[in-house]
Motif scaffolding. Sequence first.
Motif, mmCIF file in Angstrom:
data_model
loop_
_atom_site.group_PDB
_atom_site.id
_atom_site.type_symbol
_atom_site.label_atom_id
_atom_site.label_comp_id
_atom_site.label_asym_id
_atom_site.label_seq_id
_atom_site.Cartn_x
_atom_site.Cartn_y
_atom_site.Cartn_z
ATOM 1 N N LEU A 34 0.829 -1.205 0.000
ATOM 2 C CA LEU A 34 0.000 0.000 0.000
ATOM 3 C C LEU A 34 0.867 1.260 0.000
ATOM 4 O O LEU A 34 0.532 2.246 -0.670
ATOM 5 C CB LEU A 34 -0.928 0.003 1.213
ATOM 6 C CG LEU A 34 -2.126 -0.935 1.148
ATOM 7 C CD1 LEU A 34 -2.852 -0.949 2.488
ATOM 8 C CD2 LEU A 34 -3.085 -0.543 0.025
ATOM 9 N N ASP A 35 1.955 1.236 0.727
ATOM 10 C CA ASP A 35 2.859 2.386 0.738
ATOM 11 C C ASP A 35 3.458 2.607 -0.651
ATOM 12 O O ASP A 35 3.571 3.746 -1.125
ATOM 13 C CB ASP A 35 3.967 2.172 1.769
ATOM 14 C CG ASP A 35 4.933 3.344 1.822
ATOM 15 O OD1 ASP A 35 4.525 4.432 2.251
ATOM 16 O OD2 ASP A 35 6.104 3.161 1.421
ATOM 17 N N ARG A 36 3.851 1.523 -1.304
ATOM 18 C CA ARG A 36 4.430 1.645 -2.636
ATOM 19 C C ARG A 36 3.409 2.174 -3.629
ATOM 20 O O ARG A 36 3.709 3.046 -4.456
ATOM 21 C CB ARG A 36 4.954 0.275 -3.087
ATOM 22 C CG ARG A 36 5.501 0.246 -4.505
ATOM 23 C CD ARG A 36 6.587 1.278 -4.703
ATOM 24 N NE ARG A 36 7.176 1.171 -6.016
ATOM 25 C CZ ARG A 36 7.756 2.190 -6.651
ATOM 26 N NH1 ARG A 36 7.812 3.397 -6.081
ATOM 27 N NH2 ARG A 36 8.288 2.021 -7.845
ATOM 28 N N VAL A 37 2.186 1.670 -3.575
ATOM 29 C CA VAL A 37 1.147 2.134 -4.493
ATOM 30 C C VAL A 37 0.863 3.618 -4.282
ATOM 31 O O VAL A 37 0.666 4.371 -5.244
ATOM 32 C CB VAL A 37 -0.132 1.296 -4.325
ATOM 33 C CG1 VAL A 37 -1.308 1.925 -5.071
ATOM 34 C CG2 VAL A 37 0.098 -0.125 -4.825
ATOM 35 N N ALA A 38 0.862 4.057 -3.020
ATOM 36 C CA ALA A 38 0.636 5.482 -2.740
ATOM 37 C C ALA A 38 1.696 6.345 -3.408
ATOM 38 O O ALA A 38 1.406 7.460 -3.876
ATOM 39 C CB ALA A 38 0.614 5.728 -1.237
ATOM 40 N N ARG A 39 2.923 5.847 -3.475
ATOM 41 C CA ARG A 39 3.994 6.599 -4.123
ATOM 42 C C ARG A 39 3.853 6.611 -5.649
ATOM 43 O O ARG A 39 4.366 7.513 -6.317
ATOM 44 C CB ARG A 39 5.360 6.019 -3.738
ATOM 45 C CG ARG A 39 5.726 6.240 -2.272
ATOM 46 C CD ARG A 39 7.060 5.608 -1.934
ATOM 47 N NE ARG A 39 7.453 5.860 -0.562
ATOM 48 C CZ ARG A 39 8.100 6.941 -0.145
ATOM 49 N NH1 ARG A 39 8.431 7.888 -1.020
ATOM 50 N NH2 ARG A 39 8.410 7.102 1.120
ATOM 51 N N LEU A 40 3.193 5.620 -6.181
ATOM 52 C CA LEU A 40 3.004 5.561 -7.626
ATOM 53 C C LEU A 40 1.857 6.446 -8.095
ATOM 54 O O LEU A 40 1.884 6.984 -9.211
ATOM 55 C CB LEU A 40 2.744 4.120 -8.056
ATOM 56 C CG LEU A 40 3.914 3.147 -7.892
ATOM 57 C CD1 LEU A 40 3.451 1.720 -8.155
ATOM 58 C CD2 LEU A 40 5.068 3.507 -8.818
ATOM 59 N N LEU A 41 0.837 6.603 -7.259
ATOM 60 C CA LEU A 41 -0.338 7.375 -7.626
ATOM 61 C C LEU A 41 -0.086 8.874 -7.532
ATOM 62 O O LEU A 41 0.727 9.346 -6.738
ATOM 63 C CB LEU A 41 -1.503 7.025 -6.707
ATOM 64 C CG LEU A 41 -2.202 5.689 -6.955
ATOM 65 C CD1 LEU A 41 -3.104 5.351 -5.776
ATOM 66 C CD2 LEU A 41 -3.010 5.739 -8.254
ATOM 67 N N CYS A 42 -0.833 9.622 -8.326
ATOM 68 C CA CYS A 42 -0.858 11.072 -8.145
ATOM 69 C C CYS A 42 -1.606 11.379 -6.846
ATOM 70 O O CYS A 42 -2.338 10.531 -6.325
ATOM 71 C CB CYS A 42 -1.543 11.738 -9.334
ATOM 72 S SG CYS A 42 -3.292 11.310 -9.513
ATOM 73 N N PRO A 43 -1.440 12.574 -6.276
ATOM 74 C CA PRO A 43 -2.203 12.927 -5.072
ATOM 75 C C PRO A 43 -3.701 12.769 -5.309
ATOM 76 O O PRO A 43 -4.246 13.247 -6.306
ATOM 77 C CB PRO A 43 -1.816 14.391 -4.839
ATOM 78 C CG PRO A 43 -0.461 14.521 -5.456
ATOM 79 C CD PRO A 43 -0.484 13.630 -6.665
#
Length: 252
Positions: free
Chosen positions: A138-147
């Motif tokens: 989940l942390d990695r996906v958050a970094r991949l997504l735009c805000p």
Amino acid sequence: MSTPPAVAWAAADPYAAALRTGRGPLFLRRGDGWLLPLEVERWCARADPVDRAVLDRCEGAVLDVGCGPGRLVAELAARGRTVLGIDVSEAAVEHTGRLGGQALRRSVFEPLPGAGRWGTVLLMDGNLGIGGDPRALLDRVARLLCPGGLLIAETVAVDVDERLEVQVVDGAGPGTGGGGAFPWARLGTPALLRYAARAGWRTDGQWTAGARRFVALRSRSASSSAEPPNSTAVISSQRARKPSVDIPVADR
């Protein structure tokens, strides 16, 4: 030295063989003999009505993590959407290309094009299990997504939260595995929502369709998208065997 988990999955010959033929049987097998059937025939078919309804919810450019043989990538590409699949399996990436989709052979924990600018990330077909650590994923996906970006994840149909060491096999008998064991996770909707809430995600929806369950999560409106140097989140030494692709990210 132990085999990195992404490499273990990619080296699982039964998985590659199943994708090339489009049929199973194929399982994830735990050390105690427990078997989880993998839906190879569905994955290798075209997107079905349940899949298409999920894809209708996608926003902006879409990253399909663990794209497998590429049915979702191909469907989005046919709609004219900006989409990229990633998978550690060479057979999966090749199959996606044959369907008309674009994919890279790469782990989600490796550097990826468009980091911090994807509108939607997909974690379908059990891919919440990647790496065996839901918090890290989940942390990695958050970094991949735009805000404020969207994660759409498929969860297990029962209330479960477990970590496993598994191996890809093509039957229940001995000697049917093709790769080493690797960490995996299984999450039902309640467990995913607990992890997401602790990490600052906002629930954007949850639904059931065709006996499958899904959750849509919204990332924080302000998030760090920078790739940290020598990131400890990288769990595989595998690198893409195709050139990097600079994916143009659509405006949301």
